[in-house]
Design a protein around this motif. Structure first.
Motif, PDB file in Angstrom:
ATOM      1  N   GLY A 279      35.803  33.548  43.442  1.00  0.00           N
ATOM      2  CA  GLY A 279      36.487  32.899  44.554  1.00  0.00           C
ATOM      3  C   GLY A 279      36.270  31.396  44.596  1.00  0.00           C
ATOM      4  O   GLY A 279      37.017  30.673  45.265  1.00  0.00           O
ATOM      5  N   GLN A 280      35.247  30.919  43.896  1.00  0.00           N
ATOM      6  CA  GLN A 280      34.951  29.482  43.858  1.00  0.00           C
ATOM      7  C   GLN A 280      35.824  28.743  42.851  1.00  0.00           C
ATOM      8  O   GLN A 280      35.847  27.511  42.827  1.00  0.00           O
ATOM      9  N   MET A 281      36.539  29.467  42.019  1.00  0.00           N
ATOM     10  CA  MET A 281      37.375  28.852  40.979  1.00  0.00           C
ATOM     11  C   MET A 281      38.752  28.542  41.563  1.00  0.00           C
ATOM     12  O   MET A 281      39.775  29.101  41.166  1.00  0.00           O
ATOM     13  N   THR A 282      38.783  27.642  42.493  1.00  0.00           N
ATOM     14  CA  THR A 282      39.987  27.377  43.279  1.00  0.00           C
ATOM     15  C   THR A 282      41.093  26.664  42.510  1.00  0.00           C
ATOM     16  O   THR A 282      42.195  26.502  43.036  1.00  0.00           O
ATOM     17  N   SER A 283      40.822  26.250  41.286  1.00  0.00           N
ATOM     18  CA  SER A 283      41.867  25.603  40.477  1.00  0.00           C
ATOM     19  C   SER A 283      42.696  26.619  39.701  1.00  0.00           C
ATOM     20  O   SER A 283      43.716  26.259  39.096  1.00  0.00           O
ATOM     21  N   LEU A 284      42.274  27.876  39.716  1.00  0.00           N
ATOM     22  CA  LEU A 284      42.974  28.907  38.949  1.00  0.00           C
ATOM     23  C   LEU A 284      44.424  29.070  39.391  1.00  0.00           C
ATOM     24  O   LEU A 284      44.722  29.200  40.572  1.00  0.00           O
ATOM     25  N   LEU A 285      45.307  29.079  38.395  1.00  0.00           N
ATOM     26  CA  LEU A 285      46.719  29.352  38.626  1.00  0.00           C
ATOM     27  C   LEU A 285      47.131  30.697  38.032  1.00  0.00           C
ATOM     28  O   LEU A 285      48.099  31.306  38.480  1.00  0.00           O
ATOM     29  N   TYR A 286      46.368  31.141  37.016  1.00  0.00           N
ATOM     30  CA  TYR A 286      46.723  32.353  36.272  1.00  0.00           C
ATOM     31  C   TYR A 286      45.469  33.172  36.018  1.00  0.00           C
ATOM     32  O   TYR A 286      44.470  32.649  35.525  1.00  0.00           O
ATOM     33  N   LEU A 287      45.517  34.449  36.375  1.00  0.00           N
ATOM     34  CA  LEU A 287      44.385  35.352  36.136  1.00  0.00           C
ATOM     35  C   LEU A 287      44.917  36.677  35.602  1.00  0.00           C
ATOM     36  O   LEU A 287      45.702  37.365  36.253  1.00  0.00           O
ATOM     37  N   ASN A 288      44.480  37.037  34.391  1.00  0.00           N
ATOM     38  CA  ASN A 288      44.904  38.294  33.769  1.00  0.00           C
ATOM     39  C   ASN A 288      43.667  39.142  33.475  1.00  0.00           C
ATOM     40  O   ASN A 288      42.858  38.810  32.621  1.00  0.00           O
ATOM     41  N   VAL A 289      43.521  40.232  34.208  1.00  0.00           N
ATOM     42  CA  VAL A 289      42.412  41.171  33.979  1.00  0.00           C
ATOM     43  C   VAL A 289      42.970  42.573  33.735  1.00  0.00           C
ATOM     44  O   VAL A 289      42.317  43.573  34.030  1.00  0.00           O
ATOM     45  N   SER A 290      44.168  42.640  33.198  1.00  0.00           N
ATOM     46  CA  SER A 290      44.781  43.936  32.927  1.00  0.00           C
ATOM     47  C   SER A 290      44.083  44.654  31.783  1.00  0.00           C
ATOM     48  O   SER A 290      43.378  44.038  30.982  1.00  0.00           O
ATOM     49  N   ASN A 291      44.304  45.970  31.723  1.00  0.00           N
ATOM     50  CA  ASN A 291      43.736  46.810  30.656  1.00  0.00           C
ATOM     51  C   ASN A 291      42.212  46.700  30.594  1.00  0.00           C
ATOM     52  O   ASN A 291      41.626  46.427  29.555  1.00  0.00           O
ATOM     53  N   ASN A 292      41.581  46.907  31.750  1.00  0.00           N
ATOM     54  CA  ASN A 292      40.126  46.965  31.841  1.00  0.00           C
ATOM     55  C   ASN A 292      39.742  48.257  32.553  1.00  0.00           C
ATOM     56  O   ASN A 292      40.511  49.221  32.536  1.00  0.00           O
ATOM     57  N   ARG A 293      38.592  48.267  33.188  1.00  0.00           N
ATOM     58  CA  ARG A 293      38.132  49.461  33.909  1.00  0.00           C
ATOM     59  C   ARG A 293      37.876  49.150  35.376  1.00  0.00           C
ATOM     60  O   ARG A 293      36.990  49.719  36.006  1.00  0.00           O
ATOM     61  N   LEU A 294      38.637  48.265  35.913  1.00  0.00           N
ATOM     62  CA  LEU A 294      38.463  47.835  37.299  1.00  0.00           C
ATOM     63  C   LEU A 294      38.831  48.938  38.287  1.00  0.00           C
ATOM     64  O   LEU A 294      39.864  49.595  38.144  1.00  0.00           O
ATOM     65  N   THR A 295      37.985  49.124  39.283  1.00  0.00           N
ATOM     66  CA  THR A 295      38.283  50.007  40.405  1.00  0.00           C
ATOM     67  C   THR A 295      38.507  49.129  41.630  1.00  0.00           C
ATOM     68  O   THR A 295      38.264  47.921  41.597  1.00  0.00           O
ATOM     69  N   SER A 296      38.964  49.731  42.709  1.00  0.00           N
ATOM     70  CA  SER A 296      39.219  48.954  43.922  1.00  0.00           C
ATOM     71  C   SER A 296      37.947  48.287  44.437  1.00  0.00           C
ATOM     72  O   SER A 296      37.985  47.160  44.943  1.00  0.00           O
ATOM     73  N   SER A 297      36.824  48.960  44.302  1.00  0.00           N
ATOM     74  CA  SER A 297      35.554  48.379  44.749  1.00  0.00           C
ATOM     75  C   SER A 297      35.084  47.254  43.830  1.00  0.00           C
ATOM     76  O   SER A 297      34.191  46.493  44.187  1.00  0.00           O
ATOM     77  N   GLY A 298      35.700  47.163  42.668  1.00  0.00           N
ATOM     78  CA  GLY A 298      35.321  46.107  41.735  1.00  0.00           C
ATOM     79  C   GLY A 298      36.065  44.801  41.948  1.00  0.00           C
ATOM     80  O   GLY A 298      35.838  43.824  41.225  1.00  0.00           O
ATOM     81  N   LEU A 299      36.966  44.786  42.954  1.00  0.00           N
ATOM     82  CA  LEU A 299      37.688  43.561  43.290  1.00  0.00           C
ATOM     83  C   LEU A 299      37.049  42.936  44.519  1.00  0.00           C
ATOM     84  O   LEU A 299      37.144  43.474  45.621  1.00  0.00           O
ATOM     85  N   PRO A 300      36.400  41.796  44.372  1.00  0.00           N
ATOM     86  CA  PRO A 300      35.700  41.183  45.506  1.00  0.00           C
ATOM     87  C   PRO A 300      36.659  40.601  46.538  1.00  0.00           C
ATOM     88  O   PRO A 300      37.773  40.160  46.206  1.00  0.00           O
ATOM     89  N   VAL A 301      36.217  40.600  47.782  1.00  0.00           N
ATOM     90  CA  VAL A 301      37.007  40.018  48.868  1.00  0.00           C
ATOM     91  C   VAL A 301      37.262  38.542  48.612  1.00  0.00           C
ATOM     92  O   VAL A 301      38.282  37.987  49.039  1.00  0.00           O
ATOM     93  N   GLU A 302      36.357  37.927  47.874  1.00  0.00           N
ATOM     94  CA  GLU A 302      36.451  36.486  47.607  1.00  0.00           C
ATOM     95  C   GLU A 302      37.696  36.076  46.822  1.00  0.00           C
ATOM     96  O   GLU A 302      37.994  34.883  46.697  1.00  0.00           O
ATOM     97  N   LEU A 303      38.431  37.053  46.317  1.00  0.00           N
ATOM     98  CA  LEU A 303      39.687  36.724  45.635  1.00  0.00           C
ATOM     99  C   LEU A 303      40.646  35.980  46.563  1.00  0.00           C
ATOM    100  O   LEU A 303      41.510  35.225  46.104  1.00  0.00           O
TER     101      LEU A 303
END
Length: 255
Positions: free
Chosen positions: A93-117
């Motif tokens: 969440g501190q990487m406020t300059s991000l314009l593009y984020l690709n985390v597809s094809n991983n093992r992410l669950t809903s609990s693995g996504l921080p609120v800080e997004l």
């Protein structure tokens, strides 16, 4: 030299190796490309290259992203697709300059996504497809600059209205999710019908009653369209058969 994951043939990813992998993009950005190198752990040595604009760690064997990734304060483009990541760090969440984020094809669950997004106020593209998400955090609805969201190939049963109502959203990919209905409710459809490229359910996936309703609606629309196209133009003013007496008497003047 700092050491981290192994690349092809057991090669160590050292600072010098990483530095030599920096490329200049067509628009002058510095991209560190460490994709397809068999890396198993996040290479901490690259933190010394925190001034880069883009980072590609895709198609590796990485399982964990450390909190220290937030040191990339200038990063605009982060590609982590096709790894074994099951959780994103809160520090993202501190990487406020991000314009593009690709985390597809991983093992992410809903609990693995921080609120800080929800702190990524400038981000425009987020790809969360091909993971194990059974719900989407409504906090993504706070990202008002989002143009594209990928949620395909997950375990989703619904999409939060806050995401569908994002003011700049142009593309929402929700293909291949186990939605219980053709696609949520009519209210949901109304809220996202403005999207230019929205992926909805296909006809083959509809139940018999829903498919019949869609067909009837289409037939009704076509009928109205044909009526409009087939109606003579003069019929619109059918009651005006001839000019009234006053107009007829003075027609030479108003002509």
């Amino acid at each position: 030299m700092a050491k981290s994951g192994k690349g092809p043939k057991g090669k160590k990813i050292t600072f010098n190796v990483a530095k030599n992998c920096i490329k200049i993009t067509f628009d002058g950005r510095k991209r560190l490309d460490l994709s397809k190198m068999g890396i198993t752990t996040f290479p901490k040595c690259i933190l010394r290259l925190s001034d880069i604009d883009e980072l590609d760690l895709s198609r590796n064997l990485i399982k964990k992203i450390p909190d220290s990734i937030a040191k990339f304060q200038n990063l605009r483009w982060l590609d982590l697709h096709s790894n074994y990541i099951d959780k994103l760090p809160e520090s993202i969440g501190q990487m406020t300059s991000l314009l593009y984020l690709n985390v597809s094809n991983n093992r992410l669950t809903s609990s693995g996504l921080p609120v800080e997004l929800n702190q990524l106020k400038n981000i425009r593209t987020v790809n969360l497809g091909l993971n194990h998400l059974d719900s989407v955090p409504t906090t993504l609805g706070a990202l008002k600059e989002l143009h594209e969201v990928g949620l395909h190939d997950n375990l989703l049963s619904n999409i939060p209205h806050s995401i569908a109502k994002l003011p700049k959203l142009k593309k929402l990919n929700t293909k291949r999710n186990p939605f219980p209905q053709p696609q949520a409710s009519e209210a949901f459809i109304d809220s996202i019908k403005r999207l230019d490229n929205l992926y909805l359910v296909e006809a083959k996936d509809l139940c018999a009653s829903c498919l019949k309703k869609c067909q009837q609606a289409r037939e009704k629309l076509n009928k109205i369209k044909n009526m409009v196209m087939g109606t003579p133009r003069k019929a619109i003013f059918s009651s005006l058969v001839s000019p009234n007496s006053t107009a007829k008497e003075h027609q030479d003047d108003w002509r």
